[in-house]
Design a protein around this motif. Structure first.
Motif, PDB file in Angstrom:
ATOM      1  N   ARG A   1       9.224   9.511  -7.458  1.00  0.00           N
ATOM      2  CA  ARG A   1       7.826   9.126  -7.598  1.00  0.00           C
ATOM      3  C   ARG A   1       7.385   8.332  -6.386  1.00  0.00           C
ATOM      4  O   ARG A   1       8.040   7.377  -5.990  1.00  0.00           O
ATOM      5  N   LEU A   2       6.301   8.739  -5.803  1.00  0.00           N
ATOM      6  CA  LEU A   2       5.688   8.017  -4.686  1.00  0.00           C
ATOM      7  C   LEU A   2       4.198   7.939  -4.959  1.00  0.00           C
ATOM      8  O   LEU A   2       3.527   8.958  -5.103  1.00  0.00           O
ATOM      9  N   ASP A   3       3.679   6.738  -5.032  1.00  0.00           N
ATOM     10  CA  ASP A   3       2.253   6.535  -5.282  1.00  0.00           C
ATOM     11  C   ASP A   3       1.796   5.345  -4.455  1.00  0.00           C
ATOM     12  O   ASP A   3       2.368   4.258  -4.561  1.00  0.00           O
ATOM     13  N   GLU A   4       0.807   5.557  -3.620  1.00  0.00           N
ATOM     14  CA  GLU A   4       0.290   4.452  -2.808  1.00  0.00           C
ATOM     15  C   GLU A   4      -1.219   4.537  -2.753  1.00  0.00           C
ATOM     16  O   GLU A   4      -1.808   5.613  -2.888  1.00  0.00           O
ATOM     17  N   GLY A   5      -1.841   3.384  -2.575  1.00  0.00           N
ATOM     18  CA  GLY A   5      -3.292   3.357  -2.500  1.00  0.00           C
ATOM     19  C   GLY A   5      -3.804   1.937  -2.359  1.00  0.00           C
ATOM     20  O   GLY A   5      -3.035   0.982  -2.199  1.00  0.00           O
ATOM     21  N   SER A   6      -5.111   1.783  -2.439  1.00  0.00           N
ATOM     22  CA  SER A   6      -5.725   0.468  -2.335  1.00  0.00           C
ATOM     23  C   SER A   6      -7.082   0.495  -3.018  1.00  0.00           C
ATOM     24  O   SER A   6      -7.628   1.567  -3.308  1.00  0.00           O
ATOM     25  N   ARG A   7      -7.622  -0.678  -3.279  1.00  0.00           N
ATOM     26  CA  ARG A   7      -8.970  -0.790  -3.826  1.00  0.00           C
ATOM     27  C   ARG A   7      -9.632  -2.047  -3.287  1.00  0.00           C
ATOM     28  O   ARG A   7      -8.960  -3.047  -3.003  1.00  0.00           O
TER      29      ARG A   7
END
Length: 239
Positions: A70-76
């Motif tokens: 599992r690889l999940d990256e992001g920003s807000r």
């Protein structure tokens, strides 16, 4: 003395040499990240980095490599309020000058009162630096809004997660998010994207000290940031 952050290079190099692959060095909660080093050529950065690197290699000894499932990256983006007393430069300089005169005649006052006076002067002296960090070359309307836009970041690798705060947060902020997230492998790092300097919890601001004097945000900013971080983590889990 110099304050050097050069030692992470040697930490990463030691880990790569011993384990292969790539090694990341990320700042943790507000803490001692830059030990005092006499000069850039005295070898202290290398000595510290090698010691930390060897300790990390020992800690990882026997830990099996796991495939990345599992690889999940992001920003807000999150908007934080600016503290009410972050004044203009001229006003800060005038108040600091008046308080220095008051401080010179305050030696007979109770120690807590003298401490508050000294902290106020230090904050006023820091106003030019804080305003530069806040306005960040943006248009004049930014100051009128009394807000600062920052970004929360995240990176999930299997069941481990990195949550990146846009400033120097306290370990208690990260622990609050971790406990409520239900993710045991969640850790927090700081200085993601632009920095908003120290973001102390409201109860810690009341105690005074260095962090509240080097802080551009309002007392409720830490709670806003923590709630936004928790909401982001919950959304990623559902996704």
């Amino acid at each position: 003395a110099y304050y050097s952050g050069d030692y992470p290079f040697y930490v990463r190099r030691r880990l790569r040499q011993a384990l292969g692959g790539q090694a990341l060095f990320l700042n943790g909660p507000c803490a001692e990240l830059a030990p005092a080093i006499r000069d850039k050529d005295c070898g202290e950065a290398r000595r510290i980095g090698e010691a930390v690197g060897r300790a990390a290699v020992r800690a990882l000894a026997g830990v099996p490599a796991r495939p990345l499932a599992r690889l999940d990256e992001g920003s807000r983006e999150v908007e934080l309020p600016i503290r009410d007393d972050l004044t203009g430069l001229e006003q800060a300089a005038c108040e600091a000058a008046a308080l220095r005169q008051d401080s010179a005649a305050s030696k007979g006052r109770p120690l807590p009162e003298r401490k508050r006076l000294a902290e106020r002067i230090r904050f006023l002296d820091t106003v030019p630096f804080l305003r530069k960090k806040w306005l960040n070359g943006e248009p004049p309307s930014t100051e009128a809004r009394r807000r600062v836009a920052v970004r929360l970041g995240w990176l999930f690798l299997n069941d481990a997660g990195l949550l990146a705060f846009p400033g120097e947060t306290f370990s208690s902020t990260g622990e609050w998010v971790r406990r409520r997230s239900g993710i045991r492998g969640l850790v927090t790092v700081t200085e993601h994207g632009r920095t908003v300097m120290y973001v102390p919890p409201a109860r810690d601001r009341e105690r005074g000290g260095y962090e509240p004097t080097c802080c551009m945000t309002a007392p409720d900013a830490e709670a806003i940031l923590a709630e936004a971080a928790l909401a982001a983590v919950h959304e990623r889990r559902r996704g």
